[in-house]
Design a protein around this motif. Structure first.
Motif, PDB file in Angstrom:
ATOM      1  N   ASN A   1      -5.653  35.605  27.445  1.00 45.86           N
ATOM      2  CA  ASN A   1      -5.989  35.515  26.026  1.00 45.86           C
ATOM      3  C   ASN A   1      -7.172  36.418  25.705  1.00 45.86           C
ATOM      4  N   GLU A   2      -7.155  37.025  24.516  1.00 43.29           N
ATOM      5  CA  GLU A   2      -8.234  37.907  24.086  1.00 43.29           C
ATOM      6  C   GLU A   2      -9.014  37.328  22.909  1.00 43.29           C
ATOM      7  N   ASP A   3      -8.684  36.115  22.489  1.00 45.82           N
ATOM      8  CA  ASP A   3      -9.343  35.484  21.344  1.00 45.82           C
ATOM      9  C   ASP A   3     -10.431  34.548  21.850  1.00 45.82           C
ATOM     10  N   LEU A   4     -11.693  34.883  21.607  1.00 48.69           N
ATOM     11  CA  LEU A   4     -12.800  34.100  22.134  1.00 48.69           C
ATOM     12  C   LEU A   4     -12.805  32.674  21.599  1.00 48.69           C
ATOM     13  N   ASP A   5     -12.529  32.490  20.321  1.00 49.68           N
ATOM     14  CA  ASP A   5     -12.534  31.143  19.752  1.00 49.68           C
ATOM     15  C   ASP A   5     -11.467  30.264  20.407  1.00 49.68           C
ATOM     16  N   GLN A   6     -10.296  30.818  20.639  1.00 51.57           N
ATOM     17  CA  GLN A   6      -9.242  30.050  21.303  1.00 51.57           C
ATOM     18  C   GLN A   6      -9.630  29.698  22.737  1.00 51.57           C
ATOM     19  N   ILE A   7     -10.259  30.653  23.419  1.00 54.86           N
ATOM     20  CA  ILE A   7     -10.673  30.413  24.807  1.00 54.86           C
ATOM     21  C   ILE A   7     -11.727  29.320  24.874  1.00 54.86           C
ATOM     22  N   LEU A   8     -12.703  29.371  23.994  1.00 58.63           N
ATOM     23  CA  LEU A   8     -13.766  28.361  24.005  1.00 58.63           C
ATOM     24  C   LEU A   8     -13.245  26.985  23.591  1.00 58.63           C
ATOM     25  N   THR A   9     -12.315  26.956  22.662  1.00 55.91           N
ATOM     26  CA  THR A   9     -11.714  25.682  22.266  1.00 55.91           C
ATOM     27  C   THR A   9     -10.934  25.069  23.419  1.00 55.91           C
ATOM     28  N   GLU A  10     -10.187  25.910  24.129  1.00 52.14           N
ATOM     29  CA  GLU A  10      -9.445  25.418  25.292  1.00 52.14           C
ATOM     30  C   GLU A  10     -10.399  24.953  26.385  1.00 52.14           C
ATOM     31  N   ALA A  11     -11.530  25.646  26.540  1.00 50.54           N
ATOM     32  CA  ALA A  11     -12.541  25.217  27.516  1.00 50.54           C
ATOM     33  C   ALA A  11     -13.047  23.822  27.184  1.00 50.54           C
ATOM     34  N   CYS A  12     -13.312  23.556  25.909  1.00 51.37           N
ATOM     35  CA  CYS A  12     -13.780  22.230  25.486  1.00 51.37           C
ATOM     36  C   CYS A  12     -12.710  21.168  25.745  1.00 51.37           C
ATOM     37  N   ARG A  13     -11.465  21.523  25.444  1.00 52.51           N
ATOM     38  CA  ARG A  13     -10.384  20.542  25.638  1.00 52.51           C
ATOM     39  C   ARG A  13     -10.233  20.174  27.106  1.00 52.51           C
ATOM     40  N   LEU A  14     -10.232  21.192  27.964  1.00 52.25           N
ATOM     41  CA  LEU A  14     -10.029  20.946  29.393  1.00 52.25           C
ATOM     42  C   LEU A  14     -11.199  20.191  30.015  1.00 52.25           C
ATOM     43  N   VAL A  15     -12.421  20.547  29.635  1.00 48.58           N
ATOM     44  CA  VAL A  15     -13.573  19.873  30.232  1.00 48.58           C
ATOM     45  C   VAL A  15     -13.659  18.427  29.746  1.00 48.58           C
ATOM     46  N   GLY A  16     -13.341  18.192  28.477  1.00 43.58           N
ATOM     47  CA  GLY A  16     -13.328  16.832  27.959  1.00 43.58           C
ATOM     48  C   GLY A  16     -12.281  15.985  28.650  1.00 43.58           C
ATOM     49  N   ASP A  17     -11.114  16.573  28.876  1.00 47.89           N
ATOM     50  CA  ASP A  17     -10.037  15.853  29.552  1.00 47.89           C
ATOM     51  C   ASP A  17     -10.411  15.553  31.001  1.00 47.89           C
ATOM     52  N   ALA A  18     -11.051  16.539  31.676  1.00 49.23           N
ATOM     53  CA  ALA A  18     -11.400  16.351  33.080  1.00 49.23           C
ATOM     54  C   ALA A  18     -12.477  15.292  33.270  1.00 49.23           C
ATOM     55  N   LEU A  19     -13.407  15.183  32.334  1.00 43.58           N
ATOM     56  CA  LEU A  19     -14.502  14.218  32.448  1.00 43.58           C
ATOM     57  C   LEU A  19     -14.218  12.906  31.718  1.00 43.58           C
ATOM     58  N   GLY A  20     -13.114  12.856  30.990  1.00 46.28           N
ATOM     59  CA  GLY A  20     -12.765  11.637  30.284  1.00 46.28           C
ATOM     60  C   GLY A  20     -13.642  11.363  29.087  1.00 46.28           C
ATOM     61  N   THR A  21     -14.099  12.418  28.407  1.00 43.06           N
ATOM     62  CA  THR A  21     -14.907  12.254  27.191  1.00 43.06           C
ATOM     63  C   THR A  21     -14.099  12.715  25.982  1.00 43.06           C
ATOM     64  N   ASP A  22     -14.461  12.205  24.819  1.00 40.21           N
ATOM     65  CA  ASP A  22     -13.723  12.548  23.603  1.00 40.21           C
ATOM     66  C   ASP A  22     -14.314  13.742  22.866  1.00 40.21           C
ATOM     67  N   LEU A  23     -15.561  14.071  23.170  1.00 38.97           N
ATOM     68  CA  LEU A  23     -16.272  15.085  22.404  1.00 38.97           C
ATOM     69  C   LEU A  23     -16.809  16.179  23.333  1.00 38.97           C
ATOM     70  N   ALA A  24     -16.629  17.419  22.911  1.00 36.83           N
ATOM     71  CA  ALA A  24     -17.194  18.555  23.653  1.00 36.83           C
ATOM     72  C   ALA A  24     -17.336  19.713  22.684  1.00 36.83           C
ATOM     73  N   LYS A  25     -18.286  20.586  22.961  1.00 33.10           N
ATOM     74  CA  LYS A  25     -18.487  21.740  22.078  1.00 33.10           C
ATOM     75  C   LYS A  25     -19.195  22.865  22.828  1.00 33.10           C
ATOM     76  N   VAL A  26     -19.056  24.062  22.277  1.00 32.38           N
ATOM     77  CA  VAL A  26     -19.797  25.231  22.751  1.00 32.38           C
ATOM     78  C   VAL A  26     -20.712  25.673  21.627  1.00 32.38           C
ATOM     79  N   LEU A  27     -22.008  25.742  21.920  1.00 34.94           N
ATOM     80  CA  LEU A  27     -23.010  26.153  20.936  1.00 34.94           C
ATOM     81  C   LEU A  27     -23.496  27.560  21.293  1.00 34.94           C
TER      82      LEU A  27
END
Length: 380
Positions: free
Chosen positions: A24-50
């Motif tokens: 993927n070449e879209d930074l926003d999509q990559i960062l959103t997917e990073a938040c989704r995967l890390v939240g799923d792996a840690l079992g949290t509902d909220l994640a973000k990149v600042l």
């Protein structure tokens, strides 16, 4: 301590993210997917990149999951001294708050409380070279310790994010620079095209004003040669490039414009084209066009005695990047020597020979049923 299943899940999250980032070449999509995967792996509902903005004065919520509409891509947080995010970035290490209601080191924005965030972990993201980009922040809706294994996983994740963000930043910067250069190129080509058109118009006006027939012929011939340059620039401008132009439309437009320029003087001339599709650089197209210009002009003036005839142009692609060009007319043919472009001057013949040398091509004249000129050259 996470169990084996949780460890496998985290390893899979890292692998899935790496694969997604490579495709993927879209930074926003990559960062959103990073938040989704890390939240799923840690079992949290909220994640973000600042992301750090405005020379370190604020943090921009670039991506996130679990947040109400209107926050991601819009929210900015001030980087003040009482901010856990600011402290984490300055310290260059993760900062954990197990329960924000019991935390007296930091102040927390209201939107976190509105979303039920209780425990928070900030992990700095650094670009290659050590420059801070921002934070990966994971929020839990219940008190949580975030143990060493959790922190190690998040630090690994942030370490992967840094080079990915850096690569996309550089890629976008190069893309922006390329687009700017292409815009400048189009503008330059447009100006060159206009300047050549002005020169051509001035030459033609002068040709009409002079009283000497010989001078008029000379100026007309000069104008035709300038037209070759204008046509090359025109086709490059339309194609949006400086490297290659399509040979078939270039040759056809050039020859047709010469034959239709003064049809009443030369008689009706039929054109016969057999041109293979090939792209050539301007360093080849210009001398080839000038050779065609001299040959066709010569044929129109001396081959048909004003009765018209046929002019043929064939171009074929040979093996090993070779090009064979053959131009011919069905007029009177050659006498002892190839006829010059203008009586007594020989300038046209000299130009054809000079341009052939530019192409490193050997000329082959023949006169059986009219006049023919063949040449072969490499397109590289």
């Amino acid at each position: 301590m996470p169990d084996l299943e949780q460890m496998v899940k985290r390893q899979k999250a890292l692998a899935d993210f790496g694969d997604f980032a490579l495709r993927n070449e879209d930074l926003d999509q990559i960062l959103t997917e990073a938040c989704r995967l890390v939240g799923d792996a840690l079992g949290t509902d909220l994640a973000k990149v600042l992301e750090i903005e405005q020379n370190g004065q604020c943090l921009f919520m670039r991506a996130g999951i679990g947040w109400k509409p209107g926050l991601v891509g819009k929210l900015r947080l001030p980087m003040n001294e009482r901010s856990s995010e600011t402290y984490s970035i300055k310290a260059g290490k993760p900062v954990v708050t197990q329960d924000i209601s019991k935390e007296d080191r930091f102040e927390f924005p209201d939107f976190l409380k509105e979303h039920g965030a209780v425990a928070i972990v900030n992990v700095p993201i650094f670009l290659p070279g050590g420059k801070p980009y921002g934070l990966l922040q994971v929020d839990s809706r219940k008190p949580r310790e975030f143990g060493e294994e959790d922190i190690a996983f998040l630090r690994t994740y942030a370490t992967i994010l840094g080079p990915v963000i850096d690569r996309l930043h550089k890629s976008h910067s190069l893309k922006d620079a390329l687009e700017a250069n292409q815009h400048l190129l189009k503008e330059l080509q447009h100006r060159v095209k206009n300047h050549i058109s002005i020169i051509t118009s001035l030459v033609r006006l002068r040709a009409k004003d002079v009283s000497s027939e010989e001078a008029r012929r000379e100026l007309t011939t000069v104008g035709e040669r300038i037209e070759v340059l204008r046509l090359v620039n025109e086709l490059l401008y339309v194609a949006g490039t400086t490297d290659l132009l399509r040979l078939r439309p270039y040759v056809m437009q050039l020859v047709e414009s010469l034959c239709h320029l003064d049809e009443g003087q030369f008689g009706k001339v039929r054109l016969d084209f057999a041109i293979e599709e090939v792209d050539l650089g301007p360093e080849i197209a210009v001398p080839l066009g000038l050779i065609l210009n001299e040959f066709v002009t010569n044929s129109l003036k001396y081959a048909f005695d004003g009765q018209g005839g046929v002019i043929s142009v064939s171009i074929e692609v040979l093996e090993e990047n070779g090009i064979r060009v053959r131009m011919s007319d069905n007029g009177k043919g050659l006498t002892a020597e190839p006829r010059p472009a203008r009586p007594g001057s020989g300038t046209g013949m000299k130009l054809i020979e000079a341009f052939a040398r530019q192409l490193d091509a050997k000329l082959d004249w023949s006169s059986s049923q009219g006049t023919a000129l063949s040449l072969e050259f490499s397109r590289h």
